[in-house]
Design a protein around this motif. Structure first.
Motif, PDB file in Angstrom:
ATOM      1  N   THR A   1       5.523  67.582  70.163  1.00  0.00           N
ATOM      2  CA  THR A   1       6.061  66.781  71.258  1.00  0.00           C
ATOM      3  C   THR A   1       5.763  65.298  71.044  1.00  0.00           C
ATOM      4  O   THR A   1       6.278  64.458  71.760  1.00  0.00           O
TER       5      THR A   1
ATOM      6  N   ALA B   1      11.482  65.272  70.996  1.00  0.00           N
ATOM      7  CA  ALA B   1      12.110  66.285  71.842  1.00  0.00           C
ATOM      8  C   ALA B   1      13.336  66.815  71.124  1.00  0.00           C
ATOM      9  O   ALA B   1      14.018  66.085  70.405  1.00  0.00           O
TER      10      ALA B   1
ATOM     11  N   LEU C   1      13.425  64.467  79.850  1.00  0.00           N
ATOM     12  CA  LEU C   1      12.833  65.694  79.337  1.00  0.00           C
ATOM     13  C   LEU C   1      13.050  66.831  80.324  1.00  0.00           C
ATOM     14  O   LEU C   1      13.173  66.607  81.529  1.00  0.00           O
TER      15      LEU C   1
ATOM     16  N   ASN D   1       9.944  71.495  74.949  1.00  0.00           N
ATOM     17  CA  ASN D   1      10.078  70.237  74.201  1.00  0.00           C
ATOM     18  C   ASN D   1      11.539  69.805  74.082  1.00  0.00           C
ATOM     19  O   ASN D   1      11.918  69.148  73.122  1.00  0.00           O
TER      20      ASN D   1
END
Length: 108
Positions: A18, A28, A66, A77
């Motif tokens: 990450t 990501a 995210l 992730n």
């Protein structure tokens, strides 16, 4: 095992990463592009129903947020294109049943 690359420093990165271990860029995965993104946080004051942090890709300037499971629990992730208003990535959206996360030990 597929090996990815940090777009910021070109150091090797893996799906589970990450953060880049070399330059500390946020990493990501983007399911739509099937690639690992290197992101940097942007200054952002969102409406109450929007993600609190917007990230910008080092490669093309595209904006992302995210997955909610990353923001809240640190367990995903995936990146979601900012224009997509969904809180969860395409993988997490498929989860119909998860353990009660208020019970100690279920969030380990």
């Amino acid at each position: 095992m597929r090996i990815f690359e940090c777009a910021r420093c070109h150091h090797a990165a893996f799906f589970e990463n990450t953060r880049c271990v070399h330059c500390d860029a946020v990493l990501a995965y983007d399911f739509e592009q099937d690639k690992m993104l290197s992101l940097e946080p942007m200054a952002h004051t969102p409406p109450s129903n929007q993600p609190s942090t917007i990230y910008q890709s080092f490669t093309d300037g595209q904006k992302y947020h995210l997955c909610q499971n990353n923001s809240q629990y640190g367990v995903c992730n995936s990146a979601i294109v900012e224009k997509n208003s969904g809180q969860y990535c395409s993988s997490c959206q498929l989860n119909e049943l998860i353990p009660d996360l208020s019970v100690a030990g279920n969030l380990a």
